[in-house]
Design a protein around this motif. Sequence first.
Motif, PDB file in Angstrom:
ATOM      1  N   ALA A 142     -28.884   7.006  16.869  1.00  0.00           N
ATOM      2  CA  ALA A 142     -29.424   8.323  17.193  1.00  0.00           C
ATOM      3  C   ALA A 142     -28.314   9.355  17.076  1.00  0.00           C
ATOM      4  CB  ALA A 142     -30.005   8.324  18.616  1.00  0.00           C
ATOM      5  N   TYR A 143     -28.733  10.613  16.980  1.00  0.00           N
ATOM      6  CA  TYR A 143     -27.736  11.690  16.845  1.00  0.00           C
ATOM      7  C   TYR A 143     -28.194  12.899  17.632  1.00  0.00           C
ATOM      8  CZ  TYR A 143     -24.457  14.981  14.751  1.00  0.00           C
ATOM      9  OH  TYR A 143     -23.451  15.910  14.554  1.00  0.00           O
TER      10      TYR A 143
ATOM     11  N   VAL B 125     -31.712  -4.155  28.639  1.00  0.00           N
ATOM     12  CA  VAL B 125     -30.570  -3.988  27.745  1.00  0.00           C
ATOM     13  C   VAL B 125     -30.569  -2.575  27.182  1.00  0.00           C
ATOM     14  CG1 VAL B 125     -29.557  -4.753  25.577  1.00  0.00           C
ATOM     15  CG2 VAL B 125     -30.439  -6.427  27.179  1.00  0.00           C
ATOM     16  N   ILE B 126     -31.767  -2.072  26.852  1.00  0.00           N
ATOM     17  CA  ILE B 126     -31.890  -0.721  26.323  1.00  0.00           C
ATOM     18  C   ILE B 126     -32.685   0.123  27.302  1.00  0.00           C
ATOM     19  CG2 ILE B 126     -32.634   0.684  24.376  1.00  0.00           C
ATOM     20  CD1 ILE B 126     -32.738  -1.815  22.689  1.00  0.00           C
ATOM     21  N   THR B 127     -32.143   1.278  27.670  1.00  0.00           N
ATOM     22  CA  THR B 127     -32.922   2.239  28.424  1.00  0.00           C
ATOM     23  C   THR B 127     -33.654   3.108  27.415  1.00  0.00           C
ATOM     24  OG1 THR B 127     -31.305   2.248  30.208  1.00  0.00           O
ATOM     25  CG2 THR B 127     -32.840   4.089  30.115  1.00  0.00           C
ATOM     26  N   GLU B 128     -34.957   2.936  27.312  1.00  0.00           N
ATOM     27  CA  GLU B 128     -35.718   3.593  26.266  1.00  0.00           C
ATOM     28  C   GLU B 128     -35.929   5.074  26.570  1.00  0.00           C
ATOM     29  OE1 GLU B 128     -36.295   2.350  23.541  1.00  0.00           O
ATOM     30  OE2 GLU B 128     -37.046   0.304  23.582  1.00  0.00           O
ATOM     31  N   ASP B 129     -35.641   5.919  25.557  1.00  0.00           N
ATOM     32  CA  ASP B 129     -36.083   7.299  25.604  1.00  0.00           C
ATOM     33  C   ASP B 129     -37.546   7.322  25.185  1.00  0.00           C
ATOM     34  OD1 ASP B 129     -33.549   8.372  26.240  1.00  0.00           O
ATOM     35  OD2 ASP B 129     -32.937   8.173  24.151  1.00  0.00           O
ATOM     36  N   ASN B 130     -38.227   8.392  25.522  1.00  0.00           N
ATOM     37  CA  ASN B 130     -39.549   8.590  24.957  1.00  0.00           C
ATOM     38  C   ASN B 130     -39.869  10.071  24.986  1.00  0.00           C
ATOM     39  OD1 ASN B 130     -41.536   9.197  27.334  1.00  0.00           O
ATOM     40  ND2 ASN B 130     -40.321   7.448  28.042  1.00  0.00           N
TER      41      ASN B 130
ATOM     42  N   GLY C  74     -29.869  18.308  23.014  1.00  0.00           N
ATOM     43  CA  GLY C  74     -30.830  19.043  22.214  1.00  0.00           C
ATOM     44  C   GLY C  74     -31.799  18.072  21.563  1.00  0.00           C
ATOM     45  N   PHE C  75     -32.186  18.380  20.336  1.00  0.00           N
ATOM     46  CA  PHE C  75     -33.048  17.472  19.593  1.00  0.00           C
ATOM     47  C   PHE C  75     -32.257  16.206  19.248  1.00  0.00           C
ATOM     48  CE2 PHE C  75     -34.526  16.492  15.080  1.00  0.00           C
ATOM     49  CZ  PHE C  75     -35.469  15.572  15.500  1.00  0.00           C
ATOM     50  N   LYS C  76     -32.889  15.037  19.498  1.00  0.00           N
ATOM     51  CA  LYS C  76     -32.202  13.753  19.331  1.00  0.00           C
ATOM     52  C   LYS C  76     -33.062  12.813  18.488  1.00  0.00           C
ATOM     53  CE  LYS C  76     -30.240   9.949  22.118  1.00  0.00           C
ATOM     54  NZ  LYS C  76     -30.100   9.431  23.493  1.00  0.00           N
ATOM     55  N   PRO C  77     -32.956  12.900  17.167  1.00  0.00           N
ATOM     56  CA  PRO C  77     -33.688  11.944  16.325  1.00  0.00           C
ATOM     57  C   PRO C  77     -33.075  10.545  16.453  1.00  0.00           C
ATOM     58  CG  PRO C  77     -32.243  13.286  14.977  1.00  0.00           C
ATOM     59  CD  PRO C  77     -32.161  13.843  16.372  1.00  0.00           C
ATOM     60  N   ARG C  78     -33.944   9.542  16.341  1.00  0.00           N
ATOM     61  CA  ARG C  78     -33.478   8.165  16.503  1.00  0.00           C
ATOM     62  C   ARG C  78     -34.317   7.238  15.628  1.00  0.00           C
ATOM     63  NH1 ARG C  78     -33.485   4.590  22.167  1.00  0.00           N
ATOM     64  NH2 ARG C  78     -34.595   2.825  21.257  1.00  0.00           N
ATOM     65  N   ILE C  79     -33.690   6.217  15.091  1.00  0.00           N
ATOM     66  CA  ILE C  79     -34.385   5.199  14.328  1.00  0.00           C
ATOM     67  C   ILE C  79     -33.845   3.836  14.746  1.00  0.00           C
ATOM     68  CG2 ILE C  79     -32.749   5.299  12.406  1.00  0.00           C
ATOM     69  CD1 ILE C  79     -36.538   4.772  12.051  1.00  0.00           C
TER      70      ILE C  79
ATOM     71  N   PHE D 142     -38.666   8.139  18.312  1.00  0.00           N
ATOM     72  CA  PHE D 142     -38.123   8.793  17.130  1.00  0.00           C
ATOM     73  C   PHE D 142     -37.745  10.245  17.394  1.00  0.00           C
ATOM     74  CE2 PHE D 142     -40.543   5.832  13.967  1.00  0.00           C
ATOM     75  CZ  PHE D 142     -39.689   4.804  14.310  1.00  0.00           C
ATOM     76  N   TYR D 143     -38.430  10.893  18.336  1.00  0.00           N
ATOM     77  CA  TYR D 143     -38.196  12.311  18.603  1.00  0.00           C
ATOM     78  C   TYR D 143     -38.112  12.510  20.106  1.00  0.00           C
ATOM     79  CZ  TYR D 143     -38.848  17.385  18.610  1.00  0.00           C
ATOM     80  OH  TYR D 143     -38.673  18.738  18.786  1.00  0.00           O
ATOM     81  N   THR D 144     -36.922  12.810  20.625  1.00  0.00           N
ATOM     82  CA  THR D 144     -36.723  13.152  22.033  1.00  0.00           C
ATOM     83  C   THR D 144     -35.747  14.332  22.121  1.00  0.00           C
ATOM     84  OG1 THR D 144     -34.866  11.592  22.293  1.00  0.00           O
ATOM     85  CG2 THR D 144     -37.085  10.758  22.767  1.00  0.00           C
TER      86      THR D 144
END
Length: 853
Positions: A503-504, A552-557, A479-484, A471-473
């Motif tokens: 994400a944005y 399929v998805i490269t996960e951020d964390n 910069g700040f990259k919120p994601r849901i 959710f927060y990377t």
Amino acid sequence: MITISRKSFYGLTALLCFYGLKLSAQQTQVSGKVTDSRDKGPLPNVTVIFRNSRTATKTDENGNFSLSSSAPYTQLSVEFIGYKTKYIAITPSKSQVVNISLQEESQSLSEVKISSKKAAPYRNKGNPAVELIRQVIEHKPLNRIESNQNVEYQQYDWMQFSLSNLSDKFKNKKIFRKYQFLFDKQDSTEIGGKNLMPIYLRERLSDFYYRKNPEKKKIIMLADKHVNFDEGLVDNNAIGNYFERMYADVNIYDNNIIFTNSQFLSPIAEGAPTFYKFFITDTLKTHDPPLIELSFVPRNQNALLFEGQIYITMDGRYAVQDAFLKTGKNININFVKALQVKLNFEKDSAGRYYLNKSHLLMDFGLGKDGSRGFKGERMVTIKNYKTNVQRPDSLYKGMEIEVSPEASKRSEAYWNSNRLDTIPANKLRIYSNMDSLSKMKSFRRMMDIAAFFFVGYKKFGPVEIGPFYTFYTFNNLEGFKPRIGGRTTTDFSTRYFFDTYVAYGIKDEKWKYFFSAAYAFNNKSIYTFPQSFIRASFQRDTEIPGDETKNVITEDNFIASFKHGVNNQFLYNDFYRAEYMQEYANHFSFNISFKKWTQRPADALVYKSFSGGLPQYTSQITNSEFNLELRYAPNEKFYQGKVFRERIIEKYPVFDLNYSVGVKGFLRGENNYHSLLGSIDKRFYLSQFGRSDVHLEGGYIFGQLPFPLLTIHRANQSYAYQTYAYNMMNFLEFVSDHYASIYIDHNFNGLFLNRIPLIKKLKLREYITFKGLTGGLRTENNPDLHSGLIQFPVNPEGIPTTYFLGKTPYMEGSVGIGNIFKVGRLDLVRRFNYLDNPGASKYGLRARIQFEF
């Protein structure tokens, strides 16, 4: 000729009758049943003897016995390995029924002290106990099951998992007010102690077949019954696999016995005299054949070793008749307070001894004092043991383990008539208890919260939102990259599955998103073994070059957001993917896929080439690629969740082969090429010296390509240690079109630290790793020789920051300390060469969360 008068005849007859009545009156007859004081189950093979005599018998499979003598004995002696000997008063010269309850022996060998003015030092040389154990080791091939040409038997086993050692205060807390029906009372002398809350039970009935030449095994599972939680709360397969992993089969004739992924040295292993101290503590001449009680303790109390007793036959075979194994309180295993194993053997028609019953108890302590925790228990009973029965070859064809289609559908009547052992009624009650529990709203709410923290997703009806750690990377580009994000579950459909996120980037002001849709052919979750599905997806997101994985998805964390050094080279990627996945019961699988990949350099990364001496800038590269992946993982096991699957690392290798072909002109693909990639993963168990995980990998790319499409070796500039990355390599530092690599991660399991006073109490574990990479670029792909190819990146000073390997391989290694607060690992990593490259560091400190027992 002898004549007897009538009077004398009557007198003699009366005298004989008198003596006959007297003899009958003096006959002492005792019968009855011997049971376990804890679970009231019958105990077979218990020795019942008139005390101070040689008149003895053994209980049958139901614990029954009968014993008689003309002598007027007043006491019975009841003896059984692992239980306290009991003396029972009886009435002489009388027939009577006596039911006897035996209590398990709970005294540890380490608590027994022999006092003398001067203790003689322990030595192997000239020690009769060591000579005896060496005879046992020498005769192991004769006594193993594999010494028979053919073996078959039927096996019944049950395993239970419970919350244990719960105080009355804990039991009566308000949160458990509605759950009182779940608690059981337990004998306080048993490991675990006091109140129990059983939460899982599994029963299995199987036919086992073994053939020596050619060697084959076959297991046919006839019946399988276990607690079924609500599938919306808990994945029952994942629970079953997890418990099965903990309660491994115990074969004392193997050199090593594995519990909770830790390898214990058997007391009759070839190297046992080096690690154990042995003592002859008793002889049991009332047994047939007579037995020698051989006690043993570990030389190092923190090592992965047992203490206990084994009973050796005095018939020239030196076979194990019975065994009692347990762990000491200082052993270097997380959370395990106690572990006990009892093994009982019977003699077959050929005089060999086979395991007919094993009982495993494990107590896991939690909390500061470890008082409360979990208790695991498994009982295995073997009957109908036969040797040298010829079976047709057709029996051994197919999978080694075959499950009957009716296994999970067996009726109560079937179980009641086919259980090979008596299971206490209070254990069977757990089936109905857990069914009631799963329907309680408070329990469902608690499990929902637990799933969010451990799995990362919060369920809302047929969908799940998460994972929360993405959710927060943040990074230098976005910069700040919120994601849901979220995904559907089997509550939505067992055929159709959808997964998405959005994400944005606050700094680059760009939206990123992903969407996938899958269809399962087997009407199960696409994560469930064996997988069979098709999936299509689109993803638009950022990536560090070389960081693309097969997922399929490269996960951020959040943790990976923290990086060191210069991190200013990124890609904006568009991925279109389509794949067909098919997995088989023998753990062979193939994946056919298509990927269209458009990449655009971002931030400091520039794709620049030269034409006629003038710079040319490439804004994007588009590639169209078909891929075939073949994978074979014999005997693979995993923790299977509803929407995840995690491989359990074992001794069996995993083979992976990947072939890719790029097609120029197809959907705007710009390059033709072929690529081969292969890998092998294998764990090596080295007994008391720990274990090594080894990963071998190699690849070759055919054709001329710009460097962004070659193999960009996976680097790591975060502070978190990564297993399959080079932790001292910078991003985009090395590129190859052919390479070979090796990763070795060795865990010593506290071999050295367990010997240091005070330090050993921390139960730390030592690690060493080595990673080596050799490879390079063929002339056709070297941008230094072809100005028309995209050139390697340079820093602001004009110094190249990307290279290819020469004759010297890239190497790095580390020494680490694990099990820090039971969940942490810290590695000091050393880079051995290529230290003149810009930004190269010689040393680095890396940490990781690594939970293990």
